[in-house]
Each structure stands twice: as structure tokens, then as C-alpha cells.
Design an enzyme around this catalytic site. Sequence first.
Site, PDB file in Angstrom:
ATOM      1  N   ASP A   1       0.090  -0.117  -5.393  1.00  0.00           N
ATOM      2  CA  ASP A   1      -1.044   0.649  -4.865  1.00  0.00           C
ATOM      3  C   ASP A   1      -2.185   0.567  -5.868  1.00  0.00           C
ATOM      4  OD1 ASP A   1      -1.134   2.781  -2.380  1.00  0.00           O
ATOM      5  OD2 ASP A   1      -2.657   3.210  -3.891  1.00  0.00           O
TER       6      ASP A   1
ATOM      7  N   CYS B   1       0.883  -1.181   0.000  1.00  0.00           N
ATOM      8  CA  CYS B   1       0.000   0.000   0.000  1.00  0.00           C
ATOM      9  C   CYS B   1       0.915   1.224   0.000  1.00  0.00           C
ATOM     10  CB  CYS B   1      -0.913   0.009   1.218  1.00  0.00           C
ATOM     11  SG  CYS B   1      -1.844  -1.526   1.474  1.00  0.00           S
ATOM     12  N   ALA B   2       1.733   1.333  -1.052  1.00  0.00           N
ATOM     13  CA  ALA B   2       2.861   2.268  -1.049  1.00  0.00           C
ATOM     14  C   ALA B   2       2.443   3.734  -1.064  1.00  0.00           C
ATOM     15  CB  ALA B   2       3.775   1.971  -2.235  1.00  0.00           C
TER      16      ALA B   2
ATOM     17  N   CYS C   1      -1.681   3.765  10.988  1.00  0.00           N
ATOM     18  CA  CYS C   1      -1.515   5.000  11.765  1.00  0.00           C
ATOM     19  C   CYS C   1      -2.786   5.221  12.588  1.00  0.00           C
ATOM     20  CB  CYS C   1      -1.177   6.200  10.885  1.00  0.00           C
ATOM     21  SG  CYS C   1      -2.365   6.511   9.569  1.00  0.00           S
TER      22      CYS C   1
ATOM     23  N   ASP D   1       1.131  -1.433   4.904  1.00  0.00           N
ATOM     24  CA  ASP D   1       0.816  -0.201   5.629  1.00  0.00           C
ATOM     25  C   ASP D   1      -0.665   0.058   5.343  1.00  0.00           C
ATOM     26  OD1 ASP D   1       0.968   2.193   6.996  1.00  0.00           O
ATOM     27  OD2 ASP D   1       1.852   3.301   5.331  1.00  0.00           O
TER      28      ASP D   1
ATOM     29  N   GLY E   1       4.780   6.927  -1.264  1.00  0.00           N
ATOM     30  CA  GLY E   1       6.081   6.310  -1.078  1.00  0.00           C
ATOM     31  C   GLY E   1       6.972   6.740   0.061  1.00  0.00           C
ATOM     32  N   GLY E   2       6.418   7.343   1.103  1.00  0.00           N
ATOM     33  CA  GLY E   2       7.263   7.743   2.236  1.00  0.00           C
ATOM     34  C   GLY E   2       8.071   6.584   2.805  1.00  0.00           C
ATOM     35  N   LYS E   3       7.403   5.474   3.049  1.00  0.00           N
ATOM     36  CA  LYS E   3       8.091   4.305   3.638  1.00  0.00           C
ATOM     37  C   LYS E   3       8.889   3.548   2.572  1.00  0.00           C
ATOM     38  CE  LYS E   3       4.588   4.017   7.225  1.00  0.00           C
ATOM     39  NZ  LYS E   3       3.682   5.040   6.670  1.00  0.00           N
TER      40      LYS E   3
END
Length: 403
Positions: free
Chosen positions: A255, A231-232, A353, A300, A235-237
Site C-alpha cells: 500500500d 492495495c491492501a 466497491c 482492490d 488488510g480485510g481481504k
Amino acid sequence: MRLHRNLVFAVIDGLHEIFNEGSYADKVVQKLLKRDKRWGSRDRSFVAETVYEIVRWKRLYAEIAEVKEPFSRENLWRLFAVWATLRGISLPDWKQIAPTPTRRIKGRFDELSKIRKFKESIPDWLDQLGEKELGKKWSEEISALNQQAPVILRANTLKISRDKLRSVLEDENIDTEFIKGYPDALQLVERTNVFSTEAFKNGLFEVQDASSQLVADFLDVQPGQRVVDTCAGAGGKTLHLAALMQNKGQIIAMDIYGNKLKELKRRARRAGAHNIEPRVIESTKDIKKLHGKADRVLIDAPCSGLGVLSRNPDAKWKLQPEFLDTIKQTQSTILESYSKMVKHGGKLVYATCSILPSENQDQVTHFLSKEAGQDFTLIKDKKILSHQSGFDGFYMALLERKQ
């Protein structure tokens, strides 16, 4: 503080879009900040911070002002008058501002501050849910989530060390501090627009909350592995994984939204991350092709976002109880489906989160009890609450597929 008419009008226009037209606060603020080229950084800060403050405390201010949604223009001015009064700001003699009963506003504030749902400005259903899931910790947690979030940077170690980045930013007159326990993180001493810096343009850092920075590390990636970020998003992670893998191996960034993956491509170019392959999920076939082929899988998962209310205060007004029921079903389905990509002996991280156990450890327990989870063992998990960490609320669980 002297109020300037054009700035206050911008705030009122922004509130109208957010409250009455359902627009997202961050998009509205972005647009407002481009409204007048003559505005300096202080003017833009006033507009952004005032809009976010009134959005954050909408229920409390509306109760004090005795107004109900949908808010008329006159009602929005009354909300603004409550905000200004509670901050000790003298209101100008403008026709839009009705005579403001200062003493009554302060009296109502004291009275309502004894009731949590008004004091913390949240819907009834959310207050009840938070108490049910977090018990005594809920009061402290929602209070922490109502504070303005700090600005945290992640040094892009493909290009620079954290210590060197700190020096480079100092040369651009930006002061930062190290955060103990977060090896790549720097926290801004004062809020400023870091996106206009040469350091950002050169891909030396990303803006990423400290809690979010723990997720990629939790996955225990090694250079040369095949990693799938399921679940990119933008793309932070993914970018953090690329740095931890030293650009070696392969990251398949997946995604359902192609536009987010386009943004990821742009960010990856700036960061110098060359081992990322974006793939849009168009059907279940895209997942099946990868069954049993990944050393590491990151889920994520989509969630309520209740752990990031400090940076998205309008989410508490947009979120509905029925959405929570739907998202929990989605989380369960994703975990069952995407876990099949993990090789035997490989590892999986499920992260959200959110601060709600029903989206977090309960989902993992449920997965492990099902046939799809029989192959997996829970190695460890981490629950991060905002009132304990000072950063976003997060959850992450590391699972290993048996050999």
C-alpha cells in the site's frame, strides 16, 4: 420516546463537525461515543444512529426545513426537528427548538418524496450519473444504498470454523444467522458492539461485508503460492487470503500508506496470520522488483465507493464529479502497472466497491484492448448490486495471464 438533552446536544455537535468542518462521520461518531462514560448501549446507539440518519437524509431534511449550508447551530436544530417529526417523536419544550410546524413537515415530505433526488437525498450530478450508467436499475439501487447496512462477520478459519464461532458468540449472548452462499459469513440478528467480545479479542472473526468476502475466494488462491495484495489498506481481504492459504506460502501486502499497513500488522497478529509481509510502495521500483513473480495478484482498486454508501452515507456529500474522473485514470494506471507482477499462467483479480460500469467492466475492457492487456484473458466477472444482494455493491473480474 423521550429525548435526553445531553444525547441530542452530542448529535448536534457531531452534525456540525461533519457538515461544516468536513470531518468523516465514522471518526466523529467514534469520538462522540467516548464523550460520557455514564452512557449505556442504548444511549450510544441513539447518538450513532441519529447522526448517521441525519447525514444520510441531509438533502431531504434541509429542503423540508428550508435551510442551506453552511448550517448555523439554529439550522442544525431545525434538521433535528424534521428528523424527530418524521419519526413521530414529540419534541420537548427547549429553547433551542423553535415551534415545529408538524403538518407542514409531513406535507413537504410527501411532496418531495415524488422526486428521486430528494426522496433518496442525493446531489443532482450523482442522480444523473447513476441513471446514465445503471438505467432503470438506478432507482432501486440508490434506495437499497440508503438502508442501514447489516453487520456481517467473517469467521477466521485459521482459528475456528463458522459453526463453532456461532456457538462461541451465543455464549456471549450474540445471536447470528448463516448466509446462504457465503461459507465463512455470519450476520448479526441485532446490532451490537462486537469489538468488546472475547471472541474478537482472540482473533476468531473480522467484521467484513458479505460482498467483500467474495473477493479473496474469487482469486482462486492455493496454499504455498506467492500472492500480492497491491492495495491492501488495513488488510480485510489480506487476512481472508491468509486463511484461505492456511498460512502457507507468502502474501506481500502493499500500500502507499504505511499507517494502514501498521494496522494490518496488528490485525494479523490477532488473527494468527503469519504469512503476510507488509511493504510500503514508495516508488515504481517496488512494483518492478515483482514483475512476473506472483502466482496471484489482487488489485482492490481505489474507487468512488458508491457501493458502500449504506455504511458511509457522508461519502455522497464529499464525492465530487472531478474526483471520479481522476480516480478512473488512477484505476487504469494501476491495472496497467500492477498486472505486470503476474507470472505467465498466473491470475489477477481487479475489484472495486463501486456499482458504476465505468469503474468496473469498462476498465477491464479498456485494459484488455491495450498492449499491457494483450497477454491476459478474462475468465469471469461478477457484478453485485445492493438491491439484488442485500449487501454492498461490488465488482470483481478474474483475469489469467497466458502461458
